[in-house]
Motif scaffolding. Structure first.
Motif, PDB file in Angstrom:
ATOM      1  N   UNK A   1      -7.264  25.088  -3.999  1.00  0.00           N
ATOM      2  CA  UNK A   1      -7.681  23.925  -3.219  1.00  0.00           C
ATOM      3  C   UNK A   1      -6.617  23.570  -2.171  1.00  0.00           C
ATOM      4  N   UNK A   2      -5.395  23.715  -2.582  1.00  0.00           N
ATOM      5  CA  UNK A   2      -4.270  23.448  -1.687  1.00  0.00           C
ATOM      6  C   UNK A   2      -4.314  24.363  -0.461  1.00  0.00           C
ATOM      7  N   UNK A   3      -4.582  25.643  -0.696  1.00  0.00           N
ATOM      8  CA  UNK A   3      -4.659  26.622   0.398  1.00  0.00           C
ATOM      9  C   UNK A   3      -5.839  26.317   1.318  1.00  0.00           C
TER      10      UNK A   3
ATOM     11  N   UNK B   1       0.841  -1.198   0.000  1.00  0.00           N
ATOM     12  CA  UNK B   1       0.000   0.000   0.000  1.00  0.00           C
ATOM     13  C   UNK B   1       0.876   1.248   0.000  1.00  0.00           C
ATOM     14  N   UNK B   2       0.943   1.960  -1.117  1.00  0.00           N
ATOM     15  CA  UNK B   2       1.771   3.173  -1.155  1.00  0.00           C
ATOM     16  C   UNK B   2       1.184   4.255  -0.272  1.00  0.00           C
ATOM     17  N   UNK B   3       2.061   5.094   0.259  1.00  0.00           N
ATOM     18  CA  UNK B   3       1.638   6.228   1.065  1.00  0.00           C
ATOM     19  C   UNK B   3       1.927   7.528   0.345  1.00  0.00           C
ATOM     20  N   UNK B   4       1.927   8.601   1.097  1.00  0.00           N
ATOM     21  CA  UNK B   4       2.078   9.934   0.516  1.00  0.00           C
ATOM     22  C   UNK B   4       3.392  10.100  -0.230  1.00  0.00           C
ATOM     23  N   UNK B   5       4.487   9.607   0.355  1.00  0.00           N
ATOM     24  CA  UNK B   5       5.817   9.791  -0.259  1.00  0.00           C
ATOM     25  C   UNK B   5       5.920   9.025  -1.566  1.00  0.00           C
ATOM     26  N   UNK B   6       5.446   7.795  -1.571  1.00  0.00           N
ATOM     27  CA  UNK B   6       5.505   6.980  -2.796  1.00  0.00           C
ATOM     28  C   UNK B   6       4.632   7.571  -3.888  1.00  0.00           C
ATOM     29  N   UNK B   7       3.425   7.986  -3.532  1.00  0.00           N
ATOM     30  CA  UNK B   7       2.536   8.615  -4.520  1.00  0.00           C
ATOM     31  C   UNK B   7       3.191   9.847  -5.143  1.00  0.00           C
TER      32      UNK B   7
ATOM     33  N   UNK C   1       4.934  18.340  -2.375  1.00  0.00           N
ATOM     34  CA  UNK C   1       5.707  17.824  -3.518  1.00  0.00           C
ATOM     35  C   UNK C   1       4.764  17.386  -4.640  1.00  0.00           C
ATOM     36  N   UNK C   2       3.699  16.680  -4.275  1.00  0.00           N
ATOM     37  CA  UNK C   2       2.736  16.237  -5.291  1.00  0.00           C
ATOM     38  C   UNK C   2       2.049  17.432  -5.946  1.00  0.00           C
ATOM     39  N   UNK C   3       1.654  18.415  -5.138  1.00  0.00           N
ATOM     40  CA  UNK C   3       1.042  19.627  -5.699  1.00  0.00           C
ATOM     41  C   UNK C   3       2.009  20.325  -6.664  1.00  0.00           C
ATOM     42  N   UNK C   4       3.275  20.380  -6.290  1.00  0.00           N
ATOM     43  CA  UNK C   4       4.277  21.037  -7.144  1.00  0.00           C
ATOM     44  C   UNK C   4       4.372  20.355  -8.503  1.00  0.00           C
TER      45      UNK C   4
ATOM     46  N   UNK D   1      -2.537  12.510 -13.332  1.00  0.00           N
ATOM     47  CA  UNK D   1      -3.789  13.011 -12.751  1.00  0.00           C
ATOM     48  C   UNK D   1      -4.568  11.886 -12.079  1.00  0.00           C
ATOM     49  N   UNK D   2      -4.535  10.707 -12.666  1.00  0.00           N
ATOM     50  CA  UNK D   2      -5.253   9.571 -12.099  1.00  0.00           C
ATOM     51  C   UNK D   2      -4.669   9.185 -10.734  1.00  0.00           C
ATOM     52  N   UNK D   3      -3.333   9.115 -10.670  1.00  0.00           N
ATOM     53  CA  UNK D   3      -2.672   8.755  -9.402  1.00  0.00           C
ATOM     54  C   UNK D   3      -2.881   9.855  -8.368  1.00  0.00           C
ATOM     55  N   UNK D   4      -2.892  11.112  -8.803  1.00  0.00           N
ATOM     56  CA  UNK D   4      -3.118  12.216  -7.872  1.00  0.00           C
ATOM     57  C   UNK D   4      -4.518  12.137  -7.264  1.00  0.00           C
ATOM     58  N   UNK D   5      -5.515  11.806  -8.089  1.00  0.00           N
ATOM     59  CA  UNK D   5      -6.889  11.664  -7.576  1.00  0.00           C
ATOM     60  C   UNK D   5      -6.970  10.499  -6.575  1.00  0.00           C
ATOM     61  N   UNK D   6      -6.306   9.412  -6.916  1.00  0.00           N
ATOM     62  CA  UNK D   6      -6.271   8.258  -6.009  1.00  0.00           C
ATOM     63  C   UNK D   6      -5.621   8.628  -4.679  1.00  0.00           C
ATOM     64  N   UNK D   7      -4.575   9.414  -4.781  1.00  0.00           N
ATOM     65  CA  UNK D   7      -3.882   9.884  -3.578  1.00  0.00           C
ATOM     66  C   UNK D   7      -4.814  10.731  -2.708  1.00  0.00           C
ATOM     67  N   UNK D   8      -5.561  11.621  -3.332  1.00  0.00           N
ATOM     68  CA  UNK D   8      -6.499  12.470  -2.590  1.00  0.00           C
ATOM     69  C   UNK D   8      -7.595  11.634  -1.934  1.00  0.00           C
ATOM     70  N   UNK D   9      -8.112  10.631  -2.652  1.00  0.00           N
ATOM     71  CA  UNK D   9      -9.181   9.787  -2.117  1.00  0.00           C
ATOM     72  C   UNK D   9      -8.743   9.023  -0.876  1.00  0.00           C
TER      73      UNK D   9
END
Length: 572
Positions: free
Chosen positions: A428-430, A365-371, A404-407, A388-396
């Motif tokens: 959204x980040x703010x 199970x990947x976490x924030x750093x791996x994503x 780092x992901x936002x950057x 974008x797909x992995x980013x959405x999965x990360x948010x979910x």
């Protein structure tokens, strides 16, 4: 007692197995908590805890214990038994919470009986007071007790040992060291247990050389070499960069049948050999520990993965992950990230993506750093829909505060010409309480600079300053580049001067930009000064910059400066 300052060589350990085999294992005793600290509050108590000619001063209650109830202890008169039954009589008093204080009083009286010899149980009850006081954080009382007990030949050593053990339990290692020094100063010879306590204290404080010196002293005094002291020695030698010596000792004592906490020793040995990139020995120890089911520390697996990555043995990283799964050890986010990052650095980006997918198939199970790492890889490959797909999965999964992901996503939107999506993401980040960093601001300013939108660039710069985000070199080159493209050379000069005032260094990127600005705006004096600064700071000129500067100086009729430029710079 002098402690040897020499560190042992491999030859110094040759006699260790035979020495251990002729000694009995040192045993420690778990003392049960029995004493409510304390049962006296002032000099007006109905008795003195210690009443001996050698220690005339009573032990006083710690001033901080004012919230404890005052217990009025009244005792019936007890007839003191004969010398042969004194130990039994004292133990009965100690075991009764209401009479334990009388027990200490009667113990002091019993010491005056010539035939009285306190047995093991009696001494345990007496010294247990020290441990109880430490656990209750009555350190002033502990110091007073130790001063009293140091003069009692029967109690001194076990009392000091109890104090060192109690301090170690509370991680008060400097206090343990202080007690040990008092013991040496008082001429009280430490036993094996005391050496274990002081070795543990120095080990926890990171003074591994001192641990080795103390073990040498323990060995020279021919005291029992306990399993704990040998274990601490092996760990210290490994930490000192002497894993071969530690391994030799470990092999020797295990052959002699000495029971050690092998899991910890395997952990430190594997980590040590992995850190010096000795792949062969690290693998042998790893397989041996795996067979014995001694692999419990996730740090060991991370060290092995790091070793394989640095040695270019990337396929072995997945074998380590399989071993973790087989040992029912959770594959952490750090482990997954180390594998993916290793492939992205040492192999290809496509292989990094593949190994990420393999980890998912293995049930990791990947976490924030791996994503964040995988999103960066997808962006660098230009696989933006995947990112974008992995980013959405990360948010979910709730990982919605990773800068780092936002950057990476903001940079991606910039490259694909989607400024509105980038600004929505930053908004959204703010909202989520995640503060934009300098990378995000640089990406946004670069995106708007390429669109000639200097008004938005100025707004972002002001916001960055307002949020106290310090601009870096990229920030200045980005904003200068934006104004240069828009033909606003005054603003370029303003930001360049600000950059230099704050200690900015002239690299080729900044120099190239400013040579172009000064050449196009006809600022010959500033161009000459820039070229002199570049010469002083060792910044070279490529062919394009050289021709641009040379043409600007020639057009201005500055023949001397042209000759100086031709003789001062080598075109790269």
């Amino acid at each position: 007692m002098a402690i040897s300052s020499s560190s042992p060589g491999s030859g110094d350990w040759s006699s260790l197995p035979s020495f251990i085999s002729c000694r009995k294992s040192h045993k420690t005793h778990n003392l049960h908590s029995f004493f409510s600290i304390p049962r006296w509050t002032s000099l007006r108590a109905n008795f003195q805890v210690i009443n001996s000619s050698s220690c005339p001063s009573p032990i006083l209650e710690d001033q901080s214990a004012t919230n404890l109830p005052l217990i009025d202890l009244k005792f019936q008169q007890h007839q003191t038994p004969d010398a042969g039954k004194l130990n039994e009589f004292l133990c009965e008093l100690f075991q009764d919470p209401e009479k334990e204080a009388m027990g200490y009083e009667q113990y002091e009286k019993a010491k005056k009986v010539a035939e009285f010899r306190p047995n093991k149980s009696t001494l345990e009850h007496v010294t247990r007071l020290v441990t109880s006081c430490i656990r209750a954080r009555k350190f002033k009382v502990v110091r007073t007790l130790l001063q009293v007990f140091k003069s009692d030949g029967d109690v001194a050593l076990p009392a000091l040992d109890s104090a060192m053990r109690g301090y170690n339990e509370l991680h008060m290692y400097r206090s343990t060291m202080s007690v040990f020094e008092e013991m040496i100063s008082a001429g009280i010879g430490p036993d094996s247990g005391c050496y274990c306590r002081i070795m543990e204290a120095y080990f926890r404080k990171g003074d591994h050389k001192k641990v080795v010196e103390l073990f040498q002293e323990l060995k020279s005094r021919q005291l029992d070499l306990t399993p704990l002291s040998i274990q601490i020695l092996c760990q210290s030698l490994a930490k000192l960069g002497k894993p071969l010596e530690a391994l030799e000792i470990f092999r020797s004592v295990t052959k002699e049948g000495v029971s050690l906490d092998s899991s910890k020793i395997y952990s430190v040995l594997i980590s040590s050999f992995a850190s010096i990139r000795d792949v062969k020995v690290a693998e042998e120890l790893f397989k041996e520990a795996e067979t014995k089911k001694m692999l419990r520390d996730p740090t060991v697996f991370l060290r092995l993965i790091t070793m394989y990555v640095e040695e270019g043995l990337l396929d072995m990283t997945l074998e380590v992950v399989k071993a973790m799964k087989g040992a029912n050890i959770r594959v952490s986010d750090n482990i997954c990230c180390a594998v993916v990052s290793g492939f992205s650095r040492k192999s290809t980006l496509l292989n990094a993506v593949k190994v990420f997918e393999d980890l998912i198939l293995m049930g990791c199970e990947p976490g924030q750093v791996t994503y964040a790492s995988v999103i960066n890889v997808y962006c660098r490959l230009g696989l933006y829909s995947k990112a974008e797909m992995v980013f959405r999965e990360m948010e979910e999964k709730g990982f919605d505060k990773c800068v780092v992901a936002y950057s990476s996503m903001v940079v991606m939107y910039g490259k694909t010409g989607r400024p509105r999506e980038a600004m929505r993401l930053v908004a959204k980040m703010k909202e989520r309480g995640c503060k934009p960093n300098v990378w995000i601001y640089n990406s946004l300013m670069d995106m708007y600079g390429r669109d000639n939108n200097t008004r938005q660039v100025a707004k972002l710069w002001s916001e960055m300053k307002r949020r106290k985000v310090a601009p870096d070199k990229v920030s200045y080159t980005t904003v200068i580049g934006a104004y240069n493209k828009a033909g606003d050379f005054e603003m370029c000069l303003r930001f360049y001067n600000e950059y230099r005032i704050h200690g900015g260094v002239l690299d080729k990127t900044m120099a190239a930009m400013m040579v172009g600005v000064f050449s196009k705006s006809g600022r010959v004096d500033e161009l000459v000064k820039l070229l002199r600064d570049m010469k002083a700071e060792g910044t070279g000129l490529d062919l394009r910059l050289y021709r641009s500067a040379l043409n600007a100086l020639a057009d201005s009729g500055l023949e001397m400066q042209v000759k100086w430029l031709q003789s001062s710079f080598e075109v790269t």
